[in-house]
Design a protein around this motif. Structure first.
Motif, PDB file in Angstrom:
ATOM      1  N   LYS A 163     -36.384  50.364 -25.889  1.00 53.98           N
ATOM      2  CA  LYS A 163     -35.900  49.096 -25.153  1.00 53.98           C
ATOM      3  C   LYS A 163     -35.208  49.464 -24.080  1.00 53.98           C
ATOM      4  CE  LYS A 163     -33.900  44.506 -26.116  1.00 53.98           C
ATOM      5  NZ  LYS A 163     -33.585  43.561 -26.973  1.00 53.98           N
ATOM      6  N   ALA A 176     -35.654  44.906 -18.073  1.00 58.71           N
ATOM      7  CA  ALA A 176     -35.372  44.305 -19.589  1.00 58.71           C
ATOM      8  C   ALA A 176     -35.795  42.808 -19.720  1.00 58.71           C
ATOM      9  CB  ALA A 176     -33.851  44.411 -19.771  1.00 58.71           C
ATOM     10  N   GLU A 236     -39.553  43.166 -19.793  1.00 55.06           N
ATOM     11  CA  GLU A 236     -39.935  43.938 -21.011  1.00 55.06           C
ATOM     12  C   GLU A 236     -40.009  42.691 -22.264  1.00 55.06           C
ATOM     13  OE1 GLU A 236     -38.610  47.916 -23.383  1.00 55.06           O
ATOM     14  OE2 GLU A 236     -37.133  46.674 -22.131  1.00 55.06           O
ATOM     15  N   ALA A 237     -39.129  42.045 -22.144  1.00 54.49           N
ATOM     16  CA  ALA A 237     -38.863  40.944 -23.113  1.00 54.49           C
ATOM     17  C   ALA A 237     -40.155  39.974 -23.197  1.00 54.49           C
ATOM     18  CB  ALA A 237     -37.863  40.287 -23.144  1.00 54.49           C
ATOM     19  N   LYS A 278     -44.449  49.132 -20.168  1.00 54.93           N
ATOM     20  CA  LYS A 278     -43.367  48.245 -20.853  1.00 54.93           C
ATOM     21  C   LYS A 278     -43.474  46.642 -20.494  1.00 54.93           C
ATOM     22  CE  LYS A 278     -39.137  50.942 -20.303  1.00 54.93           C
ATOM     23  NZ  LYS A 278     -38.843  50.851 -21.567  1.00 54.93           N
TER      24      LYS A 278
END
Length: 325
Positions: free
Chosen positions: A42, A196, A199-200, A233
């Motif tokens: 992550k 991030a 990616e989430a 990702k």
């Protein structure tokens, strides 16, 4: 067939791509399964402090030593322009068109930056040195041959980015050498935060990035292509490098039910049309789900294929996540 590019071919992006025939040929069509493992850990949004220095071993293992803070920097490939823009520095000269992009300097300001003659492959050494550079940044597997000619007159820094992590590392290294540590930390933080977030919200759609000028085109894979290294990702991205001799047939692409396709048209000289429009002439092209559903996106190759830095990759993330929703 679609040939997986060698690192050198994909790096310079201005010579002919490895030949591939749209009709495809009988390569294996084995399934690749879930590629979530390729996304890696992550994304950490924590940014370590950057310390100013005149000597360091860069993210690629190259030792760089400067006598003073570099004021006059010549860029021989677009990652350099990307990094300097992030740090608030305008290069003394460049051979990239990236600076003209509105999210960089824009056309008017970019015109004030001198262009190094000779093109990307063979920039003229005399022209480079005429700018009295403190530092020259180039792509190792393309410009490494210039090192002997530049050795006694300036510092040559060969970079070789292959993943987004490499690009972040080079940003940090340049920030340290130029004393732009706060700017470097800010740029890294912004990029990590954006990645991030993407990616989430990872899409379950299958994505594909191709590049080229006509029927000779390649598939961008996460191994060696910086923009493509982001895709595991943010989406299902089953494309893996098979080495210089590896290839993807059109049948394999059809079998993977590509939902969203990104196309980098790379011209060798004067532009003569978009890659997607040329491929549309082949009836097999129309069978790809992304084509049938109107989800083929022509993207700016200066940013997607050549930029490689955190600012370019931020644009890639914005455009890719919007299309993958």
């Amino acid at each position: 067939m679609l040939r997986a590019p060698s690192r050198f071919v994909r790096s310079w992006l201005t010579a002919a791509t490895v030949v591939c025939v749209l009709a495809g040929c009988g390569t294996s069509t084995e399934p690749t399964g879930d590629d979530r493992g390729a996304a890696g850990a992550k994304t950490d949004v924590t940014v370590e402090p950057i310390k100013a220095t005149r000597t360091l071993t860069d993210t690629g293992g190259v030792k760089i030593s400067l006598k003073k803070e570099p004021r006059r920097i010549v860029c021989l490939f677009a990652l350099c322009d990307d990094i300097l823009t992030e740090l608030g520095i305008v290069p003394t000269a460049t051979n990239s068109a990236l600076l003209a992009h509105p999210d960089f300097l824009g056309k008017n300001r970019a015109k004030q930056v001198d262009i190094v003659p000779g093109g990307f492959i063979a920039p003229e050494v005399e022209a480079i040195l005429s700018h009295k550079p403190d530092l020259v940044i180039g792509l190792e597997d393309t410009h490494g041959k210039l090192a002997p000619a530049l050795k006694d007159a300036t510092t040559f820094w060969p970079m070789q980015p292959e993943t987004w992590q490499d690009s972040v590392g080079y940003l940090r290294d340049t920030a340290a050498l130029t004393g732009r540590t706060a700017e470097g930390e800010k740029a890294e933080k912004a990029f990590r935060t954006k990645l991030a977030k993407a990616e989430a919200a990872r899409s379950e759609k299958t994505a594909l990035v191709i590049y080229g000028s006509d029927e000779n085109f390649g598939v961008a894979t996460p191994e060696g292509d910086v923009a493509a290294s982001l895709f595991p990702k943010i989406a299902h991205y089953p494309w893996k490098s098979r080495g210089v001799e590896g290839s993807y047939s059109l049948e394999e692409i059809l079998a993977r039910d590509v939902d969203v396709m990104f196309v980098e048209t790379i011209s060798f000289g004067e532009p003569d049309g978009k890659l997607s429009e040329k491929l549309a002439k082949n009836p097999l092209w129309g069978k790809i789900p992304a084509v049938r559903n109107g989800d083929v996106h022509e993207v700016d190759s200066e940013v997607w294929a050549k930029g490689r830095g955190t600012r370019s990759l931020g644009i890639v993330l914005d455009e890719a996540t919007a299309a993958l929703r």
